[in-house]
Design a protein around this motif. Structure first.
Motif, PDB file in Angstrom:
ATOM      1  N   ALA A  46       0.827  -1.196   0.000  1.00  0.00           N
ATOM      2  CA  ALA A  46       0.000   0.000   0.000  1.00  0.00           C
ATOM      3  C   ALA A  46       0.869   1.257   0.000  1.00  0.00           C
ATOM      4  N   SER A  47       1.980   1.230   0.734  1.00  0.00           N
ATOM      5  CA  SER A  47       2.881   2.381   0.768  1.00  0.00           C
ATOM      6  C   SER A  47       3.496   2.638  -0.608  1.00  0.00           C
ATOM      7  N   GLU A  48       3.915   1.559  -1.289  1.00  0.00           N
ATOM      8  CA  GLU A  48       4.487   1.708  -2.621  1.00  0.00           C
ATOM      9  C   GLU A  48       3.458   2.251  -3.600  1.00  0.00           C
ATOM     10  N   LEU A  49       2.215   1.789  -3.483  1.00  0.00           N
ATOM     11  CA  LEU A  49       1.165   2.299  -4.367  1.00  0.00           C
ATOM     12  C   LEU A  49       0.871   3.769  -4.081  1.00  0.00           C
ATOM     13  N   ALA A  50       0.919   4.150  -2.804  1.00  0.00           N
ATOM     14  CA  ALA A  50       0.673   5.555  -2.457  1.00  0.00           C
ATOM     15  C   ALA A  50       1.723   6.456  -3.093  1.00  0.00           C
ATOM     16  N   ILE A  51       2.984   6.021  -3.057  1.00  0.00           N
ATOM     17  CA  ILE A  51       4.053   6.798  -3.696  1.00  0.00           C
ATOM     18  C   ILE A  51       3.852   6.843  -5.205  1.00  0.00           C
ATOM     19  N   LEU A  52       3.505   5.668  -5.780  1.00  0.00           N
ATOM     20  CA  LEU A  52       3.308   5.583  -7.232  1.00  0.00           C
ATOM     21  C   LEU A  52       2.189   6.510  -7.693  1.00  0.00           C
ATOM     22  N   TYR A  53       1.054   6.505  -6.983  1.00  0.00           N
ATOM     23  CA  TYR A  53      -0.082   7.312  -7.426  1.00  0.00           C
ATOM     24  C   TYR A  53       0.108   8.785  -7.102  1.00  0.00           C
ATOM     25  N   GLN A  54       0.928   9.103  -6.127  1.00  0.00           N
ATOM     26  CA  GLN A  54       1.262  10.505  -5.897  1.00  0.00           C
ATOM     27  C   GLN A  54       2.071  11.037  -7.074  1.00  0.00           C
ATOM     28  N   GLN A  55       2.994  10.188  -7.559  1.00  0.00           N
ATOM     29  CA  GLN A  55       3.778  10.581  -8.744  1.00  0.00           C
ATOM     30  C   GLN A  55       2.897  10.696  -9.969  1.00  0.00           C
ATOM     31  N   SER A  72       4.920 -15.827  -3.559  1.00  0.00           N
ATOM     32  CA  SER A  72       4.736 -14.606  -4.329  1.00  0.00           C
ATOM     33  C   SER A  72       4.329 -13.506  -3.376  1.00  0.00           C
ATOM     34  N   ASP A  73       4.814 -12.309  -3.610  1.00  0.00           N
ATOM     35  CA  ASP A  73       4.463 -11.177  -2.755  1.00  0.00           C
ATOM     36  C   ASP A  73       3.627 -10.164  -3.527  1.00  0.00           C
ATOM     37  N   LEU A  74       2.721 -10.679  -4.349  1.00  0.00           N
ATOM     38  CA  LEU A  74       1.836  -9.846  -5.167  1.00  0.00           C
ATOM     39  C   LEU A  74       2.605  -9.050  -6.222  1.00  0.00           C
ATOM     40  N   LEU A  75       3.825  -9.505  -6.529  1.00  0.00           N
ATOM     41  CA  LEU A  75       4.639  -8.789  -7.505  1.00  0.00           C
ATOM     42  C   LEU A  75       3.977  -8.783  -8.879  1.00  0.00           C
ATOM     43  N   ILE A  76       3.417  -9.929  -9.270  1.00  0.00           N
ATOM     44  CA  ILE A  76       2.764 -10.010 -10.574  1.00  0.00           C
ATOM     45  C   ILE A  76       1.605  -9.029 -10.654  1.00  0.00           C
ATOM     46  N   LEU A  77       0.836  -8.981  -9.583  1.00  0.00           N
ATOM     47  CA  LEU A  77      -0.329  -8.092  -9.565  1.00  0.00           C
ATOM     48  C   LEU A  77       0.101  -6.629  -9.618  1.00  0.00           C
ATOM     49  N   LYS A  78       1.131  -6.263  -8.874  1.00  0.00           N
ATOM     50  CA  LYS A  78       1.591  -4.880  -8.892  1.00  0.00           C
ATOM     51  C   LYS A  78       2.169  -4.493 -10.260  1.00  0.00           C
ATOM     52  N   ALA A 133       1.340  -5.767 -13.094  1.00  0.00           N
ATOM     53  CA  ALA A 133       0.228  -5.634 -14.027  1.00  0.00           C
ATOM     54  C   ALA A 133      -0.457  -4.284 -13.867  1.00  0.00           C
ATOM     55  N   LEU A 134      -0.563  -3.816 -12.610  1.00  0.00           N
ATOM     56  CA  LEU A 134      -1.167  -2.505 -12.366  1.00  0.00           C
ATOM     57  C   LEU A 134      -0.284  -1.391 -12.907  1.00  0.00           C
ATOM     58  N   LYS A 135       1.030  -1.498 -12.641  1.00  0.00           N
ATOM     59  CA  LYS A 135       1.948  -0.455 -13.116  1.00  0.00           C
ATOM     60  C   LYS A 135       1.987  -0.366 -14.638  1.00  0.00           C
ATOM     61  N   SER A 136       1.886  -1.534 -15.298  1.00  0.00           N
ATOM     62  CA  SER A 136       1.958  -1.549 -16.764  1.00  0.00           C
ATOM     63  C   SER A 136       0.621  -1.231 -17.420  1.00  0.00           C
ATOM     64  N   GLY A 137      -0.425  -1.075 -16.604  1.00  0.00           N
ATOM     65  CA  GLY A 137      -1.725  -0.710 -17.157  1.00  0.00           C
ATOM     66  C   GLY A 137      -2.554  -1.879 -17.628  1.00  0.00           C
ATOM     67  N   GLN A 138      -2.137  -3.122 -17.343  1.00  0.00           N
ATOM     68  CA  GLN A 138      -2.910  -4.276 -17.780  1.00  0.00           C
ATOM     69  C   GLN A 138      -4.213  -4.431 -16.987  1.00  0.00           C
ATOM     70  N   ILE A 139      -4.197  -3.944 -15.739  1.00  0.00           N
ATOM     71  CA  ILE A 139      -5.414  -3.973 -14.927  1.00  0.00           C
ATOM     72  C   ILE A 139      -5.609  -2.597 -14.293  1.00  0.00           C
ATOM     73  N   SER A 140      -6.858  -2.323 -13.937  1.00  0.00           N
ATOM     74  CA  SER A 140      -7.173  -1.045 -13.304  1.00  0.00           C
ATOM     75  C   SER A 140      -6.934  -1.142 -11.800  1.00  0.00           C
ATOM     76  N   LEU A 141      -7.007   0.011 -11.128  1.00  0.00           N
ATOM     77  CA  LEU A 141      -6.832   0.030  -9.685  1.00  0.00           C
ATOM     78  C   LEU A 141      -7.936  -0.757  -8.988  1.00  0.00           C
ATOM     79  N   ILE A 142      -9.154  -0.643  -9.514  1.00  0.00           N
ATOM     80  CA  ILE A 142     -10.273  -1.386  -8.922  1.00  0.00           C
ATOM     81  C   ILE A 142     -10.033  -2.890  -9.047  1.00  0.00           C
ATOM     82  N   GLU A 143      -9.550  -3.316 -10.222  1.00  0.00           N
ATOM     83  CA  GLU A 143      -9.259  -4.738 -10.409  1.00  0.00           C
ATOM     84  C   GLU A 143      -8.127  -5.193  -9.482  1.00  0.00           C
ATOM     85  N   TYR A 144      -7.146  -4.313  -9.279  1.00  0.00           N
ATOM     86  CA  TYR A 144      -6.041  -4.656  -8.380  1.00  0.00           C
ATOM     87  C   TYR A 144      -6.558  -4.912  -6.969  1.00  0.00           C
TER      88      TYR A 144
END
Length: 399
Positions: free
Chosen positions: A152-161, A347-353, A355-366
């Motif tokens: 969640a912290s990494e996503l917060a930084i990502l979406y702030q950027q 797995s530490d949800l790396l695949i899911l993250k 996929a979100l970063k690359s735009g393959q899935i939306s935030l809601i799907e994540y």
């Protein structure tokens, strides 16, 4: 997209579980803690002293009554120089065979006290063991929550950027912040519950601290057929053994009550002096217990019947509870195995993250997929905890 979701669901992170769901961790720490609780627990120490006091009381109940000494000095009404003196020293006692019967009763009562201690010991050690299992669960949940908080912290930084670059909107950022806040809240609740359980364990351990970081679940091999352990479980039931001993005590109590109708005896020495001429002799007497023991035999029979009925009830309850615990453990293990069959690799949800970063899935799907993963992991941890508690209750007499 669908392929990614299926892979994510199958590759749920849980590095401590093999594909078959077998537990392979070492077992020593909980046993060491239970031995420590047995040594330091103040309630168990107090109960032990109470049982020792009970044994002492049992022994004292068979003592002889105190001897009596009396002296009479009489003088004449017309001539005070004419006197009579009388000294009596006597000892009363129950009929001799009653002392032997009561001695047998006291032996049985002492054994009964030992059974009561074992029941109290089992109760405290089982409670300590269940607290250990809860601590293990909370520590495993703590690791999961740390991972969730980090993501969640990494996503917060990502979406702030992304907000700053115009690639995301405020609504998405707020969702990420809410996920971060939820992760912090659950981690705080977990930490509070963990401290509470550790404090409970310290109290059980006689306020003696014990390191719990290395606690692990014991390795368990549960038979597939209840018949393999049925006799062992039922024959080892401490509550049933205690009632069996109580029944023996009841039979001895009945025998004591019956023998209490025998007369009490009194023997002694008597010295009589009249006008200076002493007379020596002995005193023999007995009392017939017409009123003192009225109804005691009937009461002893009723108590014995009550014990026999309780014994049959406990037999039925023990058999039923053991079977239910065995079935519950089997069902729980099957559910654990179903989850474990999906836990193919760590797995530490790396695949899911990614996929979100690359735009393959939306935030809601994540968040939807992540919720499934986290809930699956929590479900497994809860099932594992329940399984070990159920098996521990099934084999509680081996503590």
């Amino acid at each position: 997209m669908r392929k990614i979701k299926i892979v994510l669901y199958l590759v749920i992170c849980f590095g401590n579980i093999s594909a078959s769901g077998q537990i392979t961790r070492e077992t020593g720490s909980i046993n060491e803690l239970l031995r420590s609780v047995e040594t330091h627990n103040t309630e168990l120490k107090a109960f032990s002293q109470r049982m020792q006091a009970q044994k002492t009381e049992n022994k004292l109940s068979n003592n002889l009554p105190d001897p009596t000494v009396s002296y009479s000095h009489l003088w004449g009404a017309d001539n005070s120089s004419e006197t009579i003196g009388e000294l009596i020293v006597s000892q009363s006692m129950d009929f001799p065979t009653l002392y032997h019967t009561r001695r047998q009763l006291n032996r049985q009562k002492n054994v009964m006290a030992d059974h009561e201690y074992q029941l109290k010991r089992r109760e405290i050690l089982l409670k300590a063991q269940e607290i250990c299992f809860d601590i293990i669960l909370l520590r495993e949940e703590q690791l999961l929550l740390k991972e969730r908080h980090q993501n969640a912290s990494e996503l917060a930084i990502l979406y702030q950027q992304r907000i700053e670059s115009g690639d995301a909107n405020v609504i998405e950022l707020n969702k990420v912040k809410l996920e971060l806040l939820n992760a912090k809240t659950e981690a705080s609740i977990n930490e509070t519950n963990l401290k509470k359980k550790e404090e409970e364990l310290i109290i059980l351990n006689g306020n003696t601290p014990f390191q719990t970081e290395q606690l692990t679940y014991p390795a368990i091999v549960l038979p597939t057929d209840y018949a393999e352990i049925k006799d062992d479980v039922l024959n080892g039931e401490l509550a049933l053994a205690a009632l069996e001993q109580e029944s023996r005590v009841g039979h001895n109590l009945l025998k004591v009550a019956q023998e209490s109708w025998l007369p009490k005896l009194e023997i002694g020495y008597r010295r009589n002096t009249e006008s200076g001429a002493p007379f020596n002799g002995f005193v023999v007497g007995f009392s017939v217990p017409l009123f003192e023991n009225k109804g005691k035999v009937k009461m002893a029979r009723q108590q014995l019947l009550s014990t026999e009925l309780s014994k049959e009830q406990v037999k039925s309850e023990t058999s039923y509870n053991a079977l239910q615990n065995f079935r519950e453990a089997q069902k729980t293990k099957l559910l654990m195995d179903e989850y474990a069959s999906l836990f193919k690799e760590h797995s530490d949800l790396l695949i899911l993250k990614e996929a979100l970063k690359s735009g393959q899935i939306s935030l809601i799907e994540y968040f939807s997929e992540a919720a499934i993963i986290y809930q699956s992991q929590l479900n497994y941890l809860q099932l594992e905890n329940k399984y070990h508690k159920t098996v521990a209750n099934l084999f509680k007499n081996k503590l």
